[in-house]
Scaffold this active site. Structure first.
Site, PDB file in Angstrom:
ATOM      1  N   VAL A 115       0.861  -1.194   0.000  1.00 33.77           N
ATOM      2  CA  VAL A 115       0.000   0.000   0.000  1.00 33.77           C
ATOM      3  C   VAL A 115       0.891   1.237   0.000  1.00 33.77           C
ATOM      4  O   VAL A 115       1.830   1.338   0.803  1.00 33.77           O
ATOM      5  CB  VAL A 115      -0.936   0.021   1.230  1.00 33.77           C
ATOM      6  CG1 VAL A 115      -1.777   1.297   1.240  1.00 33.77           C
ATOM      7  CG2 VAL A 115      -1.837  -1.210   1.246  1.00 33.77           C
ATOM      8  N   GLY A 141       4.245   4.125   3.113  1.00 36.76           N
ATOM      9  CA  GLY A 141       3.886   2.868   2.460  1.00 36.76           C
ATOM     10  C   GLY A 141       4.044   1.723   3.439  1.00 36.76           C
ATOM     11  O   GLY A 141       4.531   1.900   4.557  1.00 36.76           O
ATOM     12  N   LYS A 142       3.627   0.566   3.049  1.00 34.47           N
ATOM     13  CA  LYS A 142       3.799  -0.622   3.883  1.00 34.47           C
ATOM     14  C   LYS A 142       3.521  -1.838   3.015  1.00 34.47           C
ATOM     15  O   LYS A 142       2.768  -1.747   2.036  1.00 34.47           O
ATOM     16  CB  LYS A 142       2.796  -0.614   5.045  1.00 34.47           C
ATOM     17  CG  LYS A 142       3.208  -1.471   6.211  1.00 34.47           C
ATOM     18  CD  LYS A 142       4.156  -0.723   7.131  1.00 34.47           C
ATOM     19  CE  LYS A 142       4.657  -1.576   8.267  1.00 34.47           C
ATOM     20  NZ  LYS A 142       5.532  -0.813   9.156  1.00 34.47           N
ATOM     21  N   ALA A 143       4.114  -2.970   3.379  1.00 36.03           N
ATOM     22  CA  ALA A 143       3.803  -4.214   2.677  1.00 36.03           C
ATOM     23  C   ALA A 143       3.443  -5.274   3.700  1.00 36.03           C
ATOM     24  O   ALA A 143       3.838  -5.184   4.871  1.00 36.03           O
ATOM     25  CB  ALA A 143       4.997  -4.657   1.839  1.00 36.03           C
TER      26      ALA A 143
END
Ligand code: NAD
Length: 419
Positions: free
Chosen positions: A61, A106-108
């Site tokens: 995201v 962001g992040k995963a």
């Protein structure tokens, strides 16, 4: 409520800041930030060492890139959801803005429990993620780092997979931070989040007129953040009375030997079974009296159920989103000083920024320089948030959010009317 998603927590914190900012900033900018810019879902099908292809879901995201490329770790747990990753990405937007680095949020997430896999299978899984996410990772797009369930070694595999795909010995620019120093990582990154937690906790103690030397500490989580925070707090003279992890908790009324506990957890994978402390209930540990409570594990751990019973004077949020909005209101009402996650655990992303600049400029920074810059930045930002909180009569969380969201709105406005 304990199962609340991190998206719900992040959005509630955002809405409080939006309300305070509404008279000053454009409603369009706030609307833009209410939703993520991009949510990507991936399906990975690596062939693990059992010879059978397995299927895993993964998410990336990008909440905002108003200030720069999206920055944020990769979470690998069996229960991570797209909503959690979205909430964590939003929090990263505010954290980067607050700590003053030119990154967006962001992040995963990879839906897999790393404890169920061998080291080789973990490597295969991370390489599969990097391979499938190639188009979405890069110094102008999204730059990952370690988070729960991923480590420095994993970031090395990601860098190698991306270099290999391009047929090159290395990546051109910084594609991932928190990687081994030998592969372009930076000394001091591994401990950076924990060090930042310790520095801000010490600032909070001083603010409350309490001595750092001898202050008592309880931690939840003894992974990257918790173990370094504990070690550095102990080196500052604080006494770590109790530590919980996902399997249990240990306690010693006059202070645990943190170095021995780190060695034990390194050998066994848990604080459980440590023979120089007493086994206690992990949930009950959080409500024992102490000066500083450090949640450094999962999100939404401080809830309406336990917030009324918490006896800590200060909560230093090492974890992301450890406090539900309802619990936050209870803690504020009870006069407990909460150092919010976007400030308290921002040391990691600040040092990731130093790693990013080091790699981009092909330089090398020393550990002493990294520590000095980290301590200075954390102390400065703590003071800026504290001053705003005092000036406006706000909690530290609201003041931090006000500053961070205001900064991102300013960047959005400066960019003008993009398509
Ligand atoms: P990690 O995987 O290294 O360690 C996690 C620790 O939490 C382990 O000790 C695990 O046993 C414990 N844990 C997990 N669920 C638990 C539960 N329900 N109850 C008690 N203990 C539990 O993860 P980490 O990198 O140390 O991250 C911890 C937290 O800090 C996360 O919220 C993460 O998002 C946040 N954070 C990490 C970094 C970083 O640089 N690694 C930076 C900022 C924020």
């Amino acid at each position: 409520m304990t199962q609340a998603s991190l998206w719900r927590t992040a959005l509630a914190n955002f809405e409080q800041a939006a309300e305070l900012l509404a008279p000053e900033v454009s409603p369009a900018a706030l609307d833009r930030l209410r939703q993520p810019r991009e949510r990507i879902e991936l399906t990975l099908s690596p062939q693990l060492t059992d010879g059978v292809p397995h299927v895993f879901r993964a998410f990336i995201v990008r909440h905002s890139d108003a200030l720069g490329p999206a920055k944020g770790g990769i979470r690998m747990t069996g229960s991570v959801t797209l909503d959690d990753v979205t909430g964590l990405a939003m929090e990263m937007t505010w954290k980067c803005a607050l700590i003053g680095v030119p990154f967006g949020g962001g992040k995963a997430g990879i839906v897999a429990d790393p404890r169920r896999f061998s080291a080789t299978d973990n490597e295969v899984l991370l390489r599969s993620f990097a391979h499938n996410a190639t188009r979405h990772i890069g110094p102008q797009v999204y730059v990952p780092a370690p988070d729960m369930g991923t480590t420095e070694a994993g970031m090395g595999y990601i860098k190698d997979t991306l270099s290999f795909a391009a047929g090159l010995a290395t990546t051109q620019g910084c594609f991932v931070t928190g990687k081994p120093v030998i592969l372009g990582g930076i000394p001091g990154r591994r401990e950076a989040t924990g060090r930042g937690v310790a520095v801000t906790a010490a600032e909070a103690l001083r603010e409350r007129g309490m001595a750092v030397e001898g202050a008592t500490v309880i931690l939840q989580g003894f992974g990257n953040v918790g173990s370094y925070a504990a070690s550095i707090m102990a080196s500052m003279g604080m006494r770590v009375l109790g530590v919980a992890d996902v399997l249990g908790a240990v306690w010693k009324a006059d202070g645990l030997d943190v170095a021995a506990l780190v060695a034990h957890a390194g050998r066994t994978g848990s604080v459980v079974g440590f023979d120089k402390g007493e086994a206690v209930d992990a949930a009950e540990l959080l409500t024992r009296p102490c000066d500083v409570l450090v949640p450094a594990a999962a999100g939404n751990q401080l809830t309406v159920d336990n917030a009324p019973a918490i006896q800590a004077k200060i909560i230093a949020e090492g974890a992301n989103g450890p406090t539900t909005p309802e619990a936050d209101a209870i803690l504020e009402e009870r006069g407990i000083l909460v150092v919010p996650d976007i400030l308290c655990n921002a040391g990691g992303v600040f040092v990731s920024y130093l790693e990013f600049t080091q790699e981009t400029q092909q330089e090398q920074m020393t550990e002493a320089e990294v520590r000095r810059r980290l301590t200075r930045r954390m102390t400065e930002r703590y003071a800026a948030v504290r001053d705003l909180a005092r000036q406006r009569g706000l909690s530290m969380r609201r003041a931090a959010m006000l500053k961070a969201v205001g900064t991102v709105c300013e960047a959005l406005t400066a960019r003008g009317n993009l398509p």
